[in-house]
Scaffold this motif. Structure first.
Motif, PDB file in Angstrom:
ATOM      1  N   LYS A  23       0.823  -1.214   0.000  1.00  0.00           N
ATOM      2  CA  LYS A  23       0.000   0.000   0.000  1.00  0.00           C
ATOM      3  C   LYS A  23       0.858   1.266   0.000  1.00  0.00           C
ATOM      4  N   THR A  24       1.984   1.250   0.712  1.00  0.00           N
ATOM      5  CA  THR A  24       2.842   2.425   0.830  1.00  0.00           C
ATOM      6  C   THR A  24       4.216   2.224   0.192  1.00  0.00           C
ATOM      7  N   SER A  25       4.425   1.112  -0.448  1.00  0.00           N
ATOM      8  CA  SER A  25       5.688   0.738  -1.099  1.00  0.00           C
ATOM      9  C   SER A  25       6.827   0.480  -0.128  1.00  0.00           C
ATOM     10  N   PHE A  29       9.314  -5.592   3.349  1.00  0.00           N
ATOM     11  CA  PHE A  29       9.988  -5.729   2.066  1.00  0.00           C
ATOM     12  C   PHE A  29       9.851  -4.423   1.311  1.00  0.00           C
ATOM     13  N   SER A  30      10.705  -4.202   0.334  1.00  0.00           N
ATOM     14  CA  SER A  30      10.600  -3.034  -0.531  1.00  0.00           C
ATOM     15  C   SER A  30       9.661  -3.365  -1.686  1.00  0.00           C
ATOM     16  N   TRP A  31       8.684  -2.518  -1.909  1.00  0.00           N
ATOM     17  CA  TRP A  31       7.732  -2.709  -2.992  1.00  0.00           C
ATOM     18  C   TRP A  31       7.959  -1.666  -4.074  1.00  0.00           C
ATOM     19  N   GLN A  32       9.164  -1.127  -4.145  1.00  0.00           N
ATOM     20  CA  GLN A  32       9.452  -0.063  -5.089  1.00  0.00           C
ATOM     21  C   GLN A  32      10.074  -0.619  -6.360  1.00  0.00           C
ATOM     22  N   VAL A  40       2.899  -6.600  -7.401  1.00  0.00           N
ATOM     23  CA  VAL A  40       1.557  -6.057  -7.208  1.00  0.00           C
ATOM     24  C   VAL A  40       0.648  -6.453  -8.379  1.00  0.00           C
ATOM     25  N   ALA A  41       1.150  -6.374  -9.600  1.00  0.00           N
ATOM     26  CA  ALA A  41       0.348  -6.764 -10.764  1.00  0.00           C
ATOM     27  C   ALA A  41      -0.026  -8.242 -10.705  1.00  0.00           C
ATOM     28  N   HIS A  42       0.914  -9.085 -10.300  1.00  0.00           N
ATOM     29  CA  HIS A  42       0.644 -10.521 -10.173  1.00  0.00           C
ATOM     30  C   HIS A  42      -0.416 -10.763  -9.101  1.00  0.00           C
TER      31      HIS A  42
END
Length: 59
Positions: A23-25, A29-32, A40-42
């Motif tokens: 939600k906040t990247s 874990f790093s979501w950036q 996120v797309a998966h």
């Protein structure tokens, strides 16, 4: 291992800091970057597929 029944102190600290994962990247874990977008797309594709399957089963 932890057999506690209360909330995790580390998790509470993350939430308080606004580190809410995808939600906040940021979070545990790093979501950036491109890797984060792919994950996120998966996830979104899998969730939509599950919703469609559930709706088809109800008919």
């Amino acid at each position: 291992m932890n057999n506690g029944t209360g909330p995790s102190l580390l998790l509470a600290e993350k939430v308080k800091a606004g580190d809410l994962g995808a939600k906040t990247s940021k979070g545990f874990f790093s979501w950036q970057g491109e890797d984060g977008r792919k994950v996120v797309a998966h996830r979104d594709t899998a969730l939509l597929r599950a919703l469609k399957d559930d709706a088809a089963e109800e008919k």
